[in-house]
Design a protein around this motif. Structure first.
Motif, PDB file in Angstrom:
ATOM      1  N   LEU A   1       0.838  -1.197   0.000  1.00 10.96           N
ATOM      2  CA  LEU A   1       0.000   0.000   0.000  1.00 10.96           C
ATOM      3  C   LEU A   1       0.870   1.242   0.000  1.00 10.96           C
ATOM      4  O   LEU A   1       1.807   1.358   0.794  1.00 10.96           O
ATOM      5  N   VAL A   2       0.544   2.172  -0.874  1.00 10.71           N
ATOM      6  CA  VAL A   2       1.247   3.458  -0.935  1.00 10.71           C
ATOM      7  C   VAL A   2       0.411   4.534  -0.255  1.00 10.71           C
ATOM      8  O   VAL A   2       0.907   5.267   0.603  1.00 10.71           O
ATOM      9  N   ALA A   3      -0.850   4.625  -0.630  1.00  4.76           N
ATOM     10  CA  ALA A   3      -1.732   5.652  -0.069  1.00  4.76           C
ATOM     11  C   ALA A   3      -3.173   5.247  -0.335  1.00  4.76           C
ATOM     12  O   ALA A   3      -3.454   4.520  -1.279  1.00  4.76           O
ATOM     13  N   ARG A   4      -4.094   5.734   0.499  1.00  6.39           N
ATOM     14  CA  ARG A   4      -5.504   5.484   0.268  1.00  6.39           C
ATOM     15  C   ARG A   4      -6.322   6.649   0.808  1.00  6.39           C
ATOM     16  O   ARG A   4      -5.868   7.401   1.666  1.00  6.39           O
TER      17      ARG A   4
ATOM     18  N   ASN B   1      -4.292   7.970   4.220  1.00  8.97           N
ATOM     19  CA  ASN B   1      -3.223   7.239   4.886  1.00  8.97           C
ATOM     20  C   ASN B   1      -2.093   7.028   3.904  1.00  8.97           C
ATOM     21  O   ASN B   1      -2.343   6.841   2.708  1.00  8.97           O
ATOM     22  N   TYR B   2      -0.870   7.055   4.406  1.00  9.50           N
ATOM     23  CA  TYR B   2       0.302   6.905   3.553  1.00  9.50           C
ATOM     24  C   TYR B   2       1.285   5.911   4.155  1.00  9.50           C
ATOM     25  O   TYR B   2       1.409   5.815   5.379  1.00  9.50           O
ATOM     26  N   ALA B   3       1.996   5.234   3.292  1.00  8.83           N
ATOM     27  CA  ALA B   3       3.121   4.433   3.747  1.00  8.83           C
ATOM     28  C   ALA B   3       4.190   5.381   4.278  1.00  8.83           C
ATOM     29  O   ALA B   3       4.369   6.491   3.759  1.00  8.83           O
ATOM     30  N   ASP B   4       4.914   4.946   5.287  1.00 10.47           N
ATOM     31  CA  ASP B   4       5.953   5.804   5.876  1.00 10.47           C
ATOM     32  C   ASP B   4       6.972   6.237   4.826  1.00 10.47           C
ATOM     33  O   ASP B   4       7.492   7.360   4.880  1.00 10.47           O
ATOM     34  N   SER B   5       7.228   5.375   3.872  1.00 11.30           N
ATOM     35  CA  SER B   5       8.267   5.659   2.878  1.00 11.30           C
ATOM     36  C   SER B   5       7.903   6.787   1.920  1.00 11.30           C
ATOM     37  O   SER B   5       8.781   7.328   1.238  1.00 11.30           O
ATOM     38  N   VAL B   6       6.617   7.164   1.876  1.00  8.72           N
ATOM     39  CA  VAL B   6       6.200   8.213   0.931  1.00  8.72           C
ATOM     40  C   VAL B   6       5.614   9.433   1.620  1.00  8.72           C
ATOM     41  O   VAL B   6       5.287  10.427   0.961  1.00  8.72           O
ATOM     42  N   LYS B   7       5.491   9.391   2.940  1.00  8.55           N
ATOM     43  CA  LYS B   7       4.929  10.533   3.668  1.00  8.55           C
ATOM     44  C   LYS B   7       5.725  11.794   3.393  1.00  8.55           C
ATOM     45  O   LYS B   7       6.956  11.785   3.419  1.00  8.55           O
ATOM     46  N   GLY B   8       5.008  12.868   3.122  1.00 11.68           N
ATOM     47  CA  GLY B   8       5.656  14.141   2.838  1.00 11.68           C
ATOM     48  C   GLY B   8       6.066  14.307   1.388  1.00 11.68           C
ATOM     49  O   GLY B   8       6.441  15.421   0.978  1.00 11.68           O
ATOM     50  N   ARG B   9       6.000  13.228   0.605  1.00 16.37           N
ATOM     51  CA  ARG B   9       6.378  13.330  -0.807  1.00 16.37           C
ATOM     52  C   ARG B   9       5.204  13.055  -1.741  1.00 16.37           C
ATOM     53  O   ARG B   9       5.128  13.643  -2.824  1.00 16.37           O
TER      54      ARG B   9
ATOM     55  N   GLN C   1      -0.193  12.341  -6.562  1.00 12.66           N
ATOM     56  CA  GLN C   1       0.883  13.280  -6.893  1.00 12.66           C
ATOM     57  C   GLN C   1       2.145  12.795  -6.215  1.00 12.66           C
ATOM     58  O   GLN C   1       2.167  12.655  -4.988  1.00 12.66           O
ATOM     59  N   MET C   2       3.168  12.557  -6.994  1.00 17.55           N
ATOM     60  CA  MET C   2       4.422  12.020  -6.467  1.00 17.55           C
ATOM     61  C   MET C   2       5.539  13.026  -6.719  1.00 17.55           C
ATOM     62  O   MET C   2       5.855  13.327  -7.881  1.00 17.55           O
ATOM     63  N   ASN C   3       6.103  13.542  -5.654  1.00 18.16           N
ATOM     64  CA  ASN C   3       7.198  14.508  -5.740  1.00 18.16           C
ATOM     65  C   ASN C   3       8.455  13.926  -5.129  1.00 18.16           C
ATOM     66  O   ASN C   3       8.413  12.943  -4.395  1.00 18.16           O
ATOM     67  N   SER C   4       9.571  14.548  -5.428  1.00 13.80           N
ATOM     68  CA  SER C   4      10.866  14.116  -4.873  1.00 13.80           C
ATOM     69  C   SER C   4      11.063  12.614  -5.058  1.00 13.80           C
ATOM     70  O   SER C   4      11.436  11.901  -4.116  1.00 13.80           O
ATOM     71  N   LEU C   5      10.829  12.164  -6.263  1.00 17.55           N
ATOM     72  CA  LEU C   5      10.885  10.732  -6.527  1.00 17.55           C
ATOM     73  C   LEU C   5      12.294  10.190  -6.361  1.00 17.55           C
ATOM     74  O   LEU C   5      13.293  10.869  -6.659  1.00 17.55           O
ATOM     75  N   LYS C   6      12.354   8.950  -5.873  1.00 22.62           N
ATOM     76  CA  LYS C   6      13.618   8.266  -5.622  1.00 22.62           C
ATOM     77  C   LYS C   6      13.663   6.977  -6.459  1.00 22.62           C
ATOM     78  O   LYS C   6      12.611   6.436  -6.815  1.00 22.62           O
ATOM     79  N   PRO C   7      14.842   6.471  -6.726  1.00 18.51           N
ATOM     80  CA  PRO C   7      14.940   5.205  -7.476  1.00 18.51           C
ATOM     81  C   PRO C   7      14.134   4.085  -6.830  1.00 18.51           C
ATOM     82  O   PRO C   7      13.576   3.234  -7.535  1.00 18.51           O
ATOM     83  N   GLU C   8      14.045   4.095  -5.505  1.00 11.73           N
ATOM     84  CA  GLU C   8      13.300   3.039  -4.826  1.00 11.73           C
ATOM     85  C   GLU C   8      11.792   3.162  -4.994  1.00 11.73           C
ATOM     86  O   GLU C   8      11.041   2.281  -4.561  1.00 11.73           O
TER      87      GLU C   8
END
Length: 114
Positions: free
Chosen positions: A47-50, A58-66, A81-88
């Motif tokens: 789960l990423v967000a819902r 709700n957000y996964a900890d790995s994407v909170k704030g981004r 909306q996905m900002n500050s994207l990382k390779p992971e």
């Protein structure tokens, strides 16, 4: 019959942004919990967000704030909306709607790479 169609994936450099869309038919996104999940190669779907019918997110900890999930009721569409994207963050992203059972879209691929 509920159908979900994702769009907006692609290749982006680290630090970049993308907006994913999930267009629903057969059920109202405003009346159901809708989530974004992702599955990276060799990993389980997570789960990423819902967003709930009441608008609670709700957000996964790995994407909170981004990442930010939102919906546009008039278009029966949920966005990610996905900002500050990382390779992971590289994965296939799936839209999910719960209405007595789980419904899934076909997925949209996101690749974060330089």
């Amino acid at each position: 019959q509920v159908q979900l169609k994702e769009s907006g994936g692609g290749l982006v450099q680290p630090g970049g942004s993308l907006r994913l869309s999930c267009a629903a038919s057969g059920s109202a996104v405003s009346a159901n919990t809708v989530g974004w999940y992702r599955q990276a190669p060799g990993k389980e779907r997570e789960l990423v967000a819902r967003i709930t019918p009441g608008g609670i997110t709700n957000y996964a900890d790995s994407v909170k704030g981004r990442f930010t999930i939102s919906r546009e009721n008039a278009k029966n569409t949920v966005y990610l909306q996905m900002n500050s994207l990382k390779p992971e963050d590289t994965a296939v992203y799936y839209c999910n709607l719960w209405s007595l059972r789980n419904y899934w879209g076909q997925g949209t691929e996101v690749t974060v790479s330089s």
